[in-house]
Design a protein around this motif. Structure first.
Motif, PDB file in Angstrom:
ATOM      1  N   SER A   1       0.883   4.054  -2.931  1.00  0.00           N
ATOM      2  CA  SER A   1       0.466   5.397  -2.539  1.00  0.00           C
ATOM      3  C   SER A   1       1.534   6.426  -2.855  1.00  0.00           C
ATOM      4  O   SER A   1       1.237   7.534  -3.340  1.00  0.00           O
ATOM      5  CB  SER A   1       0.125   5.430  -1.045  1.00  0.00           C
ATOM      6  OG  SER A   1      -0.971   4.569  -0.764  1.00  0.00           O
TER       7      SER A   1
ATOM      8  N   VAL B   1      -6.743  -0.064  -6.021  1.00  0.00           N
ATOM      9  CA  VAL B   1      -7.507   0.535  -4.928  1.00  0.00           C
ATOM     10  C   VAL B   1      -6.744   0.298  -3.629  1.00  0.00           C
ATOM     11  O   VAL B   1      -6.371  -0.840  -3.307  1.00  0.00           O
ATOM     12  CB  VAL B   1      -8.918  -0.081  -4.829  1.00  0.00           C
ATOM     13  CG1 VAL B   1      -9.653   0.464  -3.601  1.00  0.00           C
ATOM     14  CG2 VAL B   1      -9.706   0.202  -6.102  1.00  0.00           C
TER      15      VAL B   1
ATOM     16  N   ASP C   1       0.828  -1.191   0.000  1.00  0.00           N
ATOM     17  CA  ASP C   1       0.000   0.000   0.000  1.00  0.00           C
ATOM     18  C   ASP C   1       0.869   1.250   0.000  1.00  0.00           C
ATOM     19  O   ASP C   1       0.555   2.251  -0.657  1.00  0.00           O
ATOM     20  CB  ASP C   1      -0.913   0.004   1.228  1.00  0.00           C
ATOM     21  CG  ASP C   1      -2.037  -1.021   1.126  1.00  0.00           C
ATOM     22  OD1 ASP C   1      -2.166  -1.651   0.059  1.00  0.00           O
ATOM     23  OD2 ASP C   1      -2.774  -1.184   2.119  1.00  0.00           O
TER      24      ASP C   1
ATOM     25  N   ARG D   1     -11.598  -1.474 -11.271  1.00  0.00           N
ATOM     26  CA  ARG D   1     -10.952  -1.033 -10.034  1.00  0.00           C
ATOM     27  C   ARG D   1     -10.871  -2.209  -9.076  1.00  0.00           C
ATOM     28  O   ARG D   1     -11.864  -2.882  -8.841  1.00  0.00           O
ATOM     29  CB  ARG D   1     -11.753   0.089  -9.372  1.00  0.00           C
ATOM     30  CG  ARG D   1     -11.418   1.490  -9.838  1.00  0.00           C
ATOM     31  CD  ARG D   1     -12.087   1.837 -11.119  1.00  0.00           C
ATOM     32  NE  ARG D   1     -11.935   3.273 -11.413  1.00  0.00           N
ATOM     33  CZ  ARG D   1     -11.851   3.755 -12.635  1.00  0.00           C
ATOM     34  NH1 ARG D   1     -11.902   2.943 -13.679  1.00  0.00           N
ATOM     35  NH2 ARG D   1     -11.733   5.054 -12.835  1.00  0.00           N
ATOM     36  N   CYS D   2      -9.698  -2.456  -8.534  1.00  0.00           N
ATOM     37  CA  CYS D   2      -9.581  -3.538  -7.561  1.00  0.00           C
ATOM     38  C   CYS D   2      -8.301  -3.394  -6.758  1.00  0.00           C
ATOM     39  O   CYS D   2      -7.361  -2.712  -7.172  1.00  0.00           O
ATOM     40  CB  CYS D   2      -9.619  -4.906  -8.251  1.00  0.00           C
ATOM     41  SG  CYS D   2      -8.505  -5.043  -9.630  1.00  0.00           S
ATOM     42  N   ALA D   3      -8.284  -4.029  -5.601  1.00  0.00           N
ATOM     43  CA  ALA D   3      -7.117  -4.050  -4.730  1.00  0.00           C
ATOM     44  C   ALA D   3      -6.317  -5.304  -5.015  1.00  0.00           C
ATOM     45  O   ALA D   3      -6.853  -6.407  -4.902  1.00  0.00           O
ATOM     46  CB  ALA D   3      -7.547  -4.015  -3.269  1.00  0.00           C
TER      47      ALA D   3
ATOM     48  N   GLY E   1      -9.703   1.539   0.102  1.00  0.00           N
ATOM     49  CA  GLY E   1     -11.007   1.906  -0.407  1.00  0.00           C
ATOM     50  C   GLY E   1     -11.007   3.051  -1.403  1.00  0.00           C
ATOM     51  O   GLY E   1     -12.068   3.438  -1.904  1.00  0.00           O
ATOM     52  N   THR E   2      -9.825   3.596  -1.717  1.00  0.00           N
ATOM     53  CA  THR E   2      -9.716   4.722  -2.636  1.00  0.00           C
ATOM     54  C   THR E   2      -9.009   4.299  -3.926  1.00  0.00           C
ATOM     55  O   THR E   2      -7.932   3.700  -3.879  1.00  0.00           O
ATOM     56  CB  THR E   2      -8.936   5.884  -1.998  1.00  0.00           C
ATOM     57  OG1 THR E   2      -9.612   6.312  -0.811  1.00  0.00           O
ATOM     58  CG2 THR E   2      -8.792   7.046  -2.957  1.00  0.00           C
ATOM     59  N   ALA E   3      -9.616   4.597  -5.056  1.00  0.00           N
ATOM     60  CA  ALA E   3      -8.993   4.302  -6.349  1.00  0.00           C
ATOM     61  C   ALA E   3      -7.865   5.287  -6.606  1.00  0.00           C
ATOM     62  O   ALA E   3      -8.033   6.499  -6.457  1.00  0.00           O
ATOM     63  CB  ALA E   3     -10.034   4.373  -7.464  1.00  0.00           C
TER      64      ALA E   3
END
Length: 266
Positions: free
Chosen positions: A139, A161, A135, A255-257, A164-166
């Motif tokens: 980021s 993502v 992450d 969109r996905c993590a 929870g943020t794209a």
């Protein structure tokens, strides 16, 4: 470019045939930040000027791109797209899960600064060593003004993502198995791998292959050339990663993590 390494190689090679349609929504598969099944260290082809990174994974690491800036600039002058692979490949690959968010940011910032020093322009793309990310790394990439990144394995380009943020930086993952992980596992030898890869690409929605200079560019170069010929015969075109990215509509990407992301400690 990986700036602190034992040796150099090119991680590159994108074959693409545009799929039809596509709309924003959940990913149809689970992209992942993790080593391939064999878990070995990772490190162009011919024809279409693939994206090149300088890489390697043998200790003790030493400066490479900064030690040979003329070679790095010549790669770009020859028409290859160049991007950042890491500041220290070994440190990222072996210690990412134990690095703090600040340490992850420094690794990326040092590579960004070194790239800019060598080429006179900032990098436009990043590809994580061994397809490992976190992450924190995703980021911080948002601060670098990248067009796209290629940090993971998966089946299609997507918008990552985090929390929870794209994010704004699309991911264009490697989608096909690599030679070094397939030898002795799914394929007995290079000839079998290249024959199977032609078929795998036919069935892949976004066929993206990573190649290694020390294998496909060395003793297996003749077999790799036949792979390229086989793809051309099927109507495939070798394009740079930037060309692949340019053909995408970011608004239409799922969109996905990514699964198995490592979480940097504070």
């Amino acid at each position: 470019l990986c700036f602190r390494e034992m040796r150099g190689c090119a991680r590159a090679g994108m074959w693409w045939r545009a799929p039809a349609g596509g709309a924003a929504g959940p990913c149809r598969s689970s992209p992942r930040f993790a080593p391939p099944p064999r878990g070995r260290p990772r490190g162009g082809g011919g024809g279409g000027r693939p994206l090149a990174w300088v890489a390697g994974a043998l200790p003790p690491p030493r400066m490479t791109a900064r030690a040979f800036p003329g070679t790095a600039r010549r790669i770009a002058a020859d028409g290859h797209e160049v991007g950042v692979h890491a500041w220290d490949h070994r440190r990222w690959q072996d210690r990412l899960e134990r690095l703090s968010e600040g340490e992850v940011a420094r690794e990326l910032a040092r590579a960004y600064e070194a790239f800019t020093e060598i080429f006179g322009v900032p990098p436009r793309t990043f590809a994580a060593p061994a397809w490992l990310g976190s992450d924190a790394s995703l980021s911080f990439q948002e601060n670098l003004g990248l067009e796209y990144a290629s940090d993971c394995r998966g089946d299609e380009p997507f918008i990552p993502v985090v929390g929870g943020t794209a994010l704004a930086t699309p991911q264009v993952p490697t989608t096909l198995p690599t030679l070094d992980e397939a030898l002795g596992d799914t394929d007995a030898d290079g000839r079998a791998f290249f024959a199977a890869t032609v078929e795998r690409a036919v069935h892949a929605r976004w066929p993206v292959l990573t190649v290694h200079a020390e294998l496909e560019g060395g003793r297996l170069a003749p077999q790799f050339a036949r792979l390229l010929e086989g793809w051309r015969a099927l109507g495939y075109e070798l394009v740079s990663m930037r060309a692949l990215y340019a053909a995408l509509d970011p608004a239409a990407l799922p969109r996905c993590a990514p699964a198995n992301t490592s979480t940097a400690k504070n």
